[in-house]
Design a protein around this motif. Structure first.
Motif, PDB file in Angstrom:
ATOM      1  N   GLN A 273      -4.383 -13.766  -5.488  1.00 10.07           N
ATOM      2  CA  GLN A 273      -3.149 -13.054  -4.928  1.00 10.07           C
ATOM      3  C   GLN A 273      -2.624 -12.184  -5.943  1.00 10.07           C
ATOM      4  O   GLN A 273      -2.740 -12.699  -7.141  1.00 10.07           O
TER       5      GLN A 273
ATOM      6  N   ARG B  34       5.144  -6.706  -2.210  1.00  9.47           N
ATOM      7  CA  ARG B  34       4.696  -7.934  -1.537  1.00  9.47           C
ATOM      8  C   ARG B  34       3.351  -8.523  -2.086  1.00  9.47           C
ATOM      9  O   ARG B  34       2.431  -7.703  -3.046  1.00  9.47           O
TER      10      ARG B  34
ATOM     11  N   VAL C 281      -0.619  -9.170  -1.920  1.00 10.81           N
ATOM     12  CA  VAL C 281      -1.932  -8.947  -1.136  1.00 10.81           C
ATOM     13  C   VAL C 281      -2.997  -9.545  -1.989  1.00 10.81           C
ATOM     14  O   VAL C 281      -2.719 -10.227  -3.025  1.00 10.81           O
TER      15      VAL C 281
ATOM     16  N   THR D  74      -5.793  -3.359   3.787  1.00  9.60           N
ATOM     17  CA  THR D  74      -4.611  -3.341   4.463  1.00  9.60           C
ATOM     18  C   THR D  74      -4.487  -2.701   5.628  1.00  9.60           C
ATOM     19  O   THR D  74      -5.439  -2.280   5.905  1.00  9.60           O
TER      20      THR D  74
ATOM     21  N   ARG E 214       3.778  -0.260   5.630  1.00  7.69           N
ATOM     22  CA  ARG E 214       4.781   0.432   4.663  1.00  7.69           C
ATOM     23  C   ARG E 214       3.933   0.702   3.413  1.00  7.69           C
ATOM     24  O   ARG E 214       4.106   1.905   2.802  1.00  7.69           O
TER      25      ARG E 214
ATOM     26  N   ARG F 120     -14.356 -10.447   5.239  1.00  6.13           N
ATOM     27  CA  ARG F 120     -13.131 -11.179   5.558  1.00  6.13           C
ATOM     28  C   ARG F 120     -13.268 -12.464   6.500  1.00  6.13           C
ATOM     29  O   ARG F 120     -14.104 -12.190   7.258  1.00  6.13           O
TER      30      ARG F 120
HETATM   31  C1  FMN Z   1      -0.866 -15.249  -0.018  1.00  5.94           C
HETATM   32  C2  FMN Z   1      -0.571 -13.756   0.917  1.00  5.94           C
HETATM   33  C3  FMN Z   1      -1.629 -12.835   0.891  1.00  5.94           C
HETATM   34  C4  FMN Z   1      -1.587 -11.636   1.421  1.00  5.94           C
HETATM   35  N1  FMN Z   1      -2.594 -10.784   1.700  1.00  5.94           N
HETATM   36  C5  FMN Z   1      -2.420  -9.544   2.340  1.00  5.94           C
HETATM   37  C6  FMN Z   1      -3.590  -8.570   2.289  1.00  5.94           C
HETATM   38  O1  FMN Z   1      -4.536  -8.605   1.285  1.00  5.94           O
HETATM   39  N2  FMN Z   1      -3.417  -7.432   2.860  1.00  5.94           N
HETATM   40  C7  FMN Z   1      -2.371  -7.100   3.508  1.00  5.94           C
HETATM   41  O2  FMN Z   1      -2.236  -6.129   4.081  1.00  5.94           O
HETATM   42  N3  FMN Z   1      -1.180  -8.043   3.685  1.00  5.94           N
HETATM   43  C8  FMN Z   1      -1.496  -9.261   3.039  1.00  5.94           C
HETATM   44  N4  FMN Z   1      -0.233 -10.128   3.024  1.00  5.94           N
HETATM   45  C9  FMN Z   1       1.005  -9.766   3.981  1.00  5.94           C
HETATM   46  C10 FMN Z   1       1.781  -8.846   2.934  1.00  5.94           C
HETATM   47  O3  FMN Z   1       2.690  -9.819   1.845  1.00  5.94           O
HETATM   48  C11 FMN Z   1       2.903  -8.120   3.882  1.00  5.94           C
HETATM   49  O4  FMN Z   1       3.766  -9.005   4.314  1.00  5.94           O
HETATM   50  C12 FMN Z   1       2.392  -7.217   4.722  1.00  5.94           C
HETATM   51  O5  FMN Z   1       0.915  -6.567   4.251  1.00  5.94           O
HETATM   52  C13 FMN Z   1       3.138  -6.091   5.178  1.00  5.94           C
HETATM   53  O6  FMN Z   1       3.707  -5.322   3.943  1.00  5.94           O
HETATM   54  P1  FMN Z   1       4.325  -3.796   3.678  1.00  5.94           P
HETATM   55  O7  FMN Z   1       5.181  -3.819   5.083  1.00  5.94           O
HETATM   56  O8  FMN Z   1       4.977  -3.866   2.647  1.00  5.94           O
HETATM   57  O9  FMN Z   1       3.415  -2.880   3.959  1.00  5.94           O
HETATM   58  C14 FMN Z   1      -0.256 -11.337   2.289  1.00  5.94           C
HETATM   59  C15 FMN Z   1       0.600 -12.379   2.163  1.00  5.94           C
HETATM   60  C16 FMN Z   1       0.708 -13.488   1.616  1.00  5.94           C
HETATM   61  C17 FMN Z   1       1.813 -14.521   1.456  1.00  5.94           C
END
Ligand code: FMN
Length: 192
Positions: free
Chosen positions: A27, A42, A44, A58, A63, A108
């Motif tokens: 992460q 955030r 990812v 993503t 955003r 995935r």
């Molecule tokens: C451990 C963890 C891993 C995540 N991995 C991803 C990822 O690989 N891709 C993704 O789009 N969002 C991932 N998310 C969700 C993002 O943190 C985020 O909430 C979401 O992508 C929306 O972000 P944005 O509105 O800033 O674009 C993950 C969240 C967590 C807690």
């Protein structure tokens, strides 16, 4: 001691991060700048890395995707358990090659493949019971052999600076900062 350090930070990246084949993906915090010049961040997953850079995936309507298209300057922060190590990457994000994006979707888990289809604002408004019902109905209708949704996108972050922070129980922490120049990577040491 100095001359024992790798001159190529990718040696350290390979040493620190799990190989791409490892299904447990690291992460990282992805920091971006919005079109209104506000910072955002955030967590990812790091999908993979190679000598070109770091790849993440993503929703194209998210955003973060909007941010990276408007302002490709981003930072990635990796933190290791026990606060033993930290890697901060500064770089430029660009849309990854189509084959890489497709391969990352294929890799995935079934859950994350389905999430990529149902990760919409409309869906997020629904109460949990309703989301459960619709999730199960989608699974019953499509099974887990899902095609890549049209909104699935990937970004490659090409690093311009990589900073490796290491702690030490009996010595001060310090950073090894590698900056990309026309003549290759330049290493300097910084306090923790
Ligand atoms: C451990 C963890 C891993 C995540 N991995 C991803 C990822 O690989 N891709 C993704 O789009 N969002 C991932 N998310 C969700 C993002 O943190 C985020 O909430 C979401 O992508 C929306 O972000 P944005 O509105 O800033 O674009 C993950 C969240 C967590 C807690």
């Amino acid at each position: 001691m100095t001359d024992l350090e790798p001159s190529d930070p990718w040696d350290l990246v390979r040493d620190w991060l799990p190989p791409n084949e490892n299904p447990e993906r690291p992460q990282m915090t992805l920091s971006t700048v919005t079109p209104q010049n506000r910072a955002d961040a955030r967590t990812v997953l790091l999908s993979e890395f190679d000598q070109e850079g770091f790849y993440l995936h993503t929703d194209a309507l998210s955003r973060k995707a909007t941010d990276m298209r408007a302002n490709p300057g981003v930072a990635l922060t990796f933190l290791w358990p026990g606060f033993t190590k930290q890697l901060v990457v500064q770089g430029q994000a660009e849309v990854a090659p189509a084959e890489e994006i497709a391969a990352a979707y294929a890799d995935r888990s079934p859950y994350l493949k389905q999430l990529a289809w149902l990760n919409t604002t409309d869906f997020a408004q629904l109460p949990l019971d309703e989301r459960r019902i619709r999730w199960a109905a989608f699974l019953a209708e499509h099974g887990d052999g899902l095609d890549q949704p049209p909104t699935w996108i990937g970004f490659l972050v090409r690093p311009s600076r990589m900073t490796f922070w290491t702690s030490n129980p009996d010595a001060p922490s310090r950073r090894r900062e590698y900056t990309a120049t026309l003549n290759g990577w330049v290493l300097r040491y910084l306090p923790g």
